[in-house]
Write a protein that holds these residues in place. Sequence first.
Motif, PDB file in Angstrom:
ATOM      1  N   VAL A   1       0.837  -1.203   0.000  1.00 12.02           N
ATOM      2  CA  VAL A   1       0.000   0.000   0.000  1.00 12.02           C
ATOM      3  C   VAL A   1       0.875   1.259   0.000  1.00 12.02           C
ATOM      4  O   VAL A   1       0.572   2.242  -0.678  1.00 12.02           O
ATOM      5  CB  VAL A   1      -0.974  -0.013   1.201  1.00 12.02           C
ATOM      6  CG1 VAL A   1      -1.620   1.347   1.402  1.00 12.02           C
ATOM      7  CG2 VAL A   1      -2.049  -1.075   0.989  1.00 12.02           C
ATOM      8  N   GLN A   2       1.984   1.197   0.722  1.00 12.81           N
ATOM      9  CA  GLN A   2       2.888   2.348   0.750  1.00 12.81           C
ATOM     10  C   GLN A   2       3.491   2.608  -0.629  1.00 12.81           C
ATOM     11  O   GLN A   2       3.607   3.761  -1.074  1.00 12.81           O
ATOM     12  CB  GLN A   2       3.992   2.088   1.778  1.00 12.81           C
ATOM     13  CG  GLN A   2       4.772   3.348   2.151  1.00 12.81           C
ATOM     14  CD  GLN A   2       5.986   3.014   3.008  1.00 12.81           C
ATOM     15  OE1 GLN A   2       5.901   2.174   3.922  1.00 12.81           O
ATOM     16  NE2 GLN A   2       7.112   3.652   2.717  1.00 12.81           N
ATOM     17  N   MET A   3       3.854   1.533  -1.333  1.00 11.01           N
ATOM     18  CA  MET A   3       4.398   1.697  -2.691  1.00 11.01           C
ATOM     19  C   MET A   3       3.352   2.290  -3.633  1.00 11.01           C
ATOM     20  O   MET A   3       3.652   3.171  -4.441  1.00 11.01           O
ATOM     21  CB  MET A   3       4.882   0.340  -3.221  1.00 11.01           C
ATOM     22  CG  MET A   3       6.158  -0.148  -2.569  1.00 11.01           C
ATOM     23  SD  MET A   3       6.572  -1.855  -3.056  1.00 11.01           S
ATOM     24  CE  MET A   3       6.989  -1.615  -4.797  1.00 11.01           C
ATOM     25  N   LEU A   4       2.118   1.798  -3.492  1.00 10.55           N
ATOM     26  CA  LEU A   4       1.038   2.293  -4.341  1.00 10.55           C
ATOM     27  C   LEU A   4       0.784   3.773  -4.058  1.00 10.55           C
ATOM     28  O   LEU A   4       0.700   4.592  -4.986  1.00 10.55           O
ATOM     29  CB  LEU A   4      -0.217   1.458  -4.065  1.00 10.55           C
ATOM     30  CG  LEU A   4      -1.437   1.676  -4.946  1.00 10.55           C
ATOM     31  CD1 LEU A   4      -1.108   1.477  -6.416  1.00 10.55           C
ATOM     32  CD2 LEU A   4      -2.567   0.731  -4.524  1.00 10.55           C
ATOM     33  N   ASP A   5       0.707   4.127  -2.773  1.00 13.07           N
ATOM     34  CA  ASP A   5       0.550   5.529  -2.378  1.00 13.07           C
ATOM     35  C   ASP A   5       1.674   6.390  -2.936  1.00 13.07           C
ATOM     36  O   ASP A   5       1.437   7.483  -3.458  1.00 13.07           O
ATOM     37  CB  ASP A   5       0.588   5.646  -0.844  1.00 13.07           C
ATOM     38  CG  ASP A   5      -0.797   5.515  -0.241  1.00 13.07           C
ATOM     39  OD1 ASP A   5      -1.777   5.623  -0.996  1.00 13.07           O
ATOM     40  OD2 ASP A   5      -0.880   5.313   0.983  1.00 13.07           O
ATOM     41  N   GLY A   6       2.894   5.893  -2.778  1.00 18.26           N
ATOM     42  CA  GLY A   6       4.063   6.650  -3.231  1.00 18.26           C
ATOM     43  C   GLY A   6       4.006   6.909  -4.726  1.00 18.26           C
ATOM     44  O   GLY A   6       4.259   8.031  -5.196  1.00 18.26           O
ATOM     45  N   ALA A   7       3.641   5.859  -5.485  1.00 15.28           N
ATOM     46  CA  ALA A   7       3.594   5.995  -6.946  1.00 15.28           C
ATOM     47  C   ALA A   7       2.515   6.992  -7.353  1.00 15.28           C
ATOM     48  O   ALA A   7       2.718   7.827  -8.238  1.00 15.28           O
ATOM     49  CB  ALA A   7       3.338   4.628  -7.586  1.00 15.28           C
ATOM     50  N   LEU A   8       1.348   6.930  -6.669  1.00 12.43           N
ATOM     51  CA  LEU A   8       0.244   7.814  -7.034  1.00 12.43           C
ATOM     52  C   LEU A   8       0.513   9.248  -6.600  1.00 12.43           C
ATOM     53  O   LEU A   8       0.176  10.197  -7.314  1.00 12.43           O
ATOM     54  CB  LEU A   8      -1.068   7.293  -6.444  1.00 12.43           C
ATOM     55  CG  LEU A   8      -1.502   5.962  -7.073  1.00 12.43           C
ATOM     56  CD1 LEU A   8      -2.553   5.282  -6.218  1.00 12.43           C
ATOM     57  CD2 LEU A   8      -2.008   6.174  -8.498  1.00 12.43           C
ATOM     58  N   ASN A   9       1.151   9.414  -5.434  1.00 10.94           N
ATOM     59  CA  ASN A   9       1.524  10.762  -5.013  1.00 10.94           C
ATOM     60  C   ASN A   9       2.534  11.376  -5.973  1.00 10.94           C
ATOM     61  O   ASN A   9       2.464  12.566  -6.279  1.00 10.94           O
ATOM     62  CB  ASN A   9       2.092  10.747  -3.590  1.00 10.94           C
ATOM     63  CG  ASN A   9       0.974  10.705  -2.562  1.00 10.94           C
ATOM     64  OD1 ASN A   9      -0.108  11.247  -2.794  1.00 10.94           O
ATOM     65  ND2 ASN A   9       1.218  10.049  -1.441  1.00 10.94           N
ATOM     66  N   ALA A  10       3.466  10.568  -6.460  1.00 12.19           N
ATOM     67  CA  ALA A  10       4.442  11.066  -7.439  1.00 12.19           C
ATOM     68  C   ALA A  10       3.726  11.519  -8.711  1.00 12.19           C
ATOM     69  O   ALA A  10       4.097  12.527  -9.324  1.00 12.19           O
ATOM     70  CB  ALA A  10       5.466   9.983  -7.754  1.00 12.19           C
ATOM     71  N   PHE A  11       2.678  10.776  -9.079  1.00 14.89           N
ATOM     72  CA  PHE A  11       1.874  11.140 -10.252  1.00 14.89           C
ATOM     73  C   PHE A  11       1.176  12.474 -10.008  1.00 14.89           C
ATOM     74  O   PHE A  11       1.253  13.395 -10.831  1.00 14.89           O
ATOM     75  CB  PHE A  11       0.860  10.024 -10.526  1.00 14.89           C
ATOM     76  CG  PHE A  11      -0.171  10.345 -11.572  1.00 14.89           C
ATOM     77  CD1 PHE A  11       0.170  10.407 -12.916  1.00 14.89           C
ATOM     78  CD2 PHE A  11      -1.494  10.582 -11.206  1.00 14.89           C
ATOM     79  CE1 PHE A  11      -0.783  10.694 -13.883  1.00 14.89           C
ATOM     80  CE2 PHE A  11      -2.450  10.868 -12.169  1.00 14.89           C
ATOM     81  CZ  PHE A  11      -2.099  10.931 -13.508  1.00 14.89           C
ATOM     82  N   ILE A  12       0.521  12.599  -8.850  1.00 15.49           N
ATOM     83  CA  ILE A  12      -0.227  13.820  -8.535  1.00 15.49           C
ATOM     84  C   ILE A  12       0.698  15.026  -8.417  1.00 15.49           C
ATOM     85  O   ILE A  12       0.425  16.101  -8.924  1.00 15.49           O
ATOM     86  CB  ILE A  12      -1.026  13.640  -7.215  1.00 15.49           C
ATOM     87  CG1 ILE A  12      -2.094  12.547  -7.393  1.00 15.49           C
ATOM     88  CG2 ILE A  12      -1.663  14.953  -6.772  1.00 15.49           C
ATOM     89  CD1 ILE A  12      -2.707  12.073  -6.095  1.00 15.49           C
ATOM     90  N   ARG A  13       1.837  14.828  -7.740  1.00 10.71           N
ATOM     91  CA  ARG A  13       2.757  15.948  -7.498  1.00 10.71           C
ATOM     92  C   ARG A  13       3.715  16.177  -8.652  1.00 10.71           C
ATOM     93  O   ARG A  13       4.603  17.026  -8.557  1.00 10.71           O
ATOM     94  CB  ARG A  13       3.547  15.670  -6.224  1.00 10.71           C
ATOM     95  CG  ARG A  13       2.682  15.707  -4.975  1.00 10.71           C
ATOM     96  CD  ARG A  13       3.477  16.224  -3.776  1.00 10.71           C
ATOM     97  NE  ARG A  13       4.332  15.196  -3.227  1.00 10.71           N
ATOM     98  CZ  ARG A  13       4.043  14.486  -2.147  1.00 10.71           C
ATOM     99  NH1 ARG A  13       2.921  14.713  -1.504  1.00 10.71           N
ATOM    100  NH2 ARG A  13       4.866  13.590  -1.689  1.00 10.71           N
ATOM    101  N   GLN A  14       3.549  15.387  -9.739  1.00 14.35           N
ATOM    102  CA  GLN A  14       4.438  15.504 -10.901  1.00 14.35           C
ATOM    103  C   GLN A  14       5.893  15.417 -10.474  1.00 14.35           C
ATOM    104  O   GLN A  14       6.728  16.231 -10.895  1.00 14.35           O
ATOM    105  CB  GLN A  14       4.158  16.802 -11.657  1.00 14.35           C
ATOM    106  CG  GLN A  14       2.672  16.988 -11.933  1.00 14.35           C
ATOM    107  CD  GLN A  14       2.374  18.116 -12.916  1.00 14.35           C
ATOM    108  OE1 GLN A  14       3.266  18.738 -13.468  1.00 14.35           O
ATOM    109  NE2 GLN A  14       1.098  18.369 -13.136  1.00 14.35           N
ATOM    110  N   ALA A  15       6.187  14.409  -9.654  1.00 14.73           N
ATOM    111  CA  ALA A  15       7.512  14.297  -9.051  1.00 14.73           C
ATOM    112  C   ALA A  15       8.188  12.990  -9.472  1.00 14.73           C
ATOM    113  O   ALA A  15       8.136  12.001  -8.752  1.00 14.73           O
ATOM    114  CB  ALA A  15       7.385  14.368  -7.538  1.00 14.73           C
ATOM    115  N   PRO A  16       8.854  12.993 -10.638  1.00 12.70           N
ATOM    116  CA  PRO A  16       9.487  11.755 -11.097  1.00 12.70           C
ATOM    117  C   PRO A  16      10.549  11.230 -10.124  1.00 12.70           C
ATOM    118  O   PRO A  16      10.748  10.017 -10.042  1.00 12.70           O
ATOM    119  CB  PRO A  16      10.093  12.140 -12.452  1.00 12.70           C
ATOM    120  CG  PRO A  16      10.119  13.624 -12.487  1.00 12.70           C
ATOM    121  CD  PRO A  16       9.012  14.095 -11.618  1.00 12.70           C
ATOM    122  N   ALA A  17      11.208  12.139  -9.390  1.00 11.80           N
ATOM    123  CA  ALA A  17      12.237  11.685  -8.451  1.00 11.80           C
ATOM    124  C   ALA A  17      11.613  10.809  -7.370  1.00 11.80           C
ATOM    125  O   ALA A  17      12.189   9.793  -6.959  1.00 11.80           O
ATOM    126  CB  ALA A  17      12.945  12.895  -7.817  1.00 11.80           C
TER     127      ALA A  17
END
Lengths: 221, 221
Positions: A126-142
């Motif tokens: 769940v943490q990985m999924l959250d992290g990936a989706l937050n990166a998508f929302i925040r436009q944060a490829p890093a």
Amino acid sequence: MTLHFEQELNKLKQRLLTMAGLAEAAVNQATQAVLRREPRLAERVKDEDDALDQLEIEIDDAAITLLAQAPLASQLRFITVVMKISRDLERIGDEATTISRRALELCLEPPMDTPPELAALLAAAVQMLDGALNAFIRQAPAEARAIPPQDRAADALHRQIQRSLVRCMLSDSNTITRSLALMTVSKSLERVADHATNIAEDVVYLYEALDIRHVSKEASL
Amino acid sequence: MTLHFEQELNKLKQRLLTMAGLAEAAVNQATQAVLRREPRLAERVKDEDDALDQLEIEIDDAAITLLAQAPLASQLRFITVVMKISRDLERIGDEATTISRRALELCLEPPMDTPPELAALLAAAVQMLDGALNAFIRQAPAEARAIPPQDRAADALHRQIQRSLVRCMLSDSNTITRSLALMTVSKSLERVADHATNIAEDVVYLYEALDIRHVSKEASL
């Protein structure tokens, strides 16, 4: 490019985020149904899976319509990435359905100690999924780049769970059926982590126009 | 729309068919390695999987470039469907890799009777994959529609295999490790059949502009 087109892209994003919320809730509920032996939680997963199936079709339809409007290269990447992420979220829903079925079976069997790593694997996925989706929302490829390496820890937890369940089966053949059900649950959670990795790789591609698939796969072997 | 564009679409199709050939060979080799206890066959699967990974990236790159050239609606569908089928073929390669790993483990263990349905499941999965790809090549959505209902038979074979392996484990705990490996092989073949179903549904969508996903899923429950 019109304001209308931008609004349509935004609607597409909103739908994807609705899917993401449903997929995460489904995985959580299904696994909690296993851990807490609550059949009602497992039964609820079916509704979320139906909604995910429907949303995937809607997103594909909308994406195809938008693709036909000759968008810019960056919008093109956005639309195709949304289609890919939507497919991964739909598959996460399928894994949640698998887990919920095992939960219902396990609720009918006598209780059995579940490997303690199962809750940790749920949390990791769940943490990985959250992290990936937050990166998508925040436009944060890093931020997205930080996800695929975490898949190693999820794989290690899955292997530990498999090993302890095999030991369980070997020492008491009465636990074979239940151990097999728990192995399936663990495998499904490990697959959720794989889908989160796919999503993270798509987010990197989206914002850096760079394909890191299989590179991160190699690096994590 | 230029002749050049049509040629590029054709190249995309050729690459996809190369992927399809590799994916099918990988599944066949990996499963034959299990059935005939031949580690060399299993080792060859790695090369095919690497080639599939590479081809998926190349197809995505080419597809994105072609999408940017504002194609007709039917070409748009063709390009997005090629991307989807390519992802399914890449996943089939991953399943073949899983099977080949189990094959290598099983070759180190004493021989054990494999459930006779395993060869039937391999045949069913490969036949579904062939059928879906032939429907794609022949532009025959009616043929593609015949594939998803076959998934029921594949699921039934998988369940029979699981049941006979559970019986095996219950009657002789020495077979637990090997039975688990064979269960994974069966699960992977069942997933290959699922991917073939996805491909068939994409082929119907491509030629009839109609989404039959989840309809056929419901019907096959």
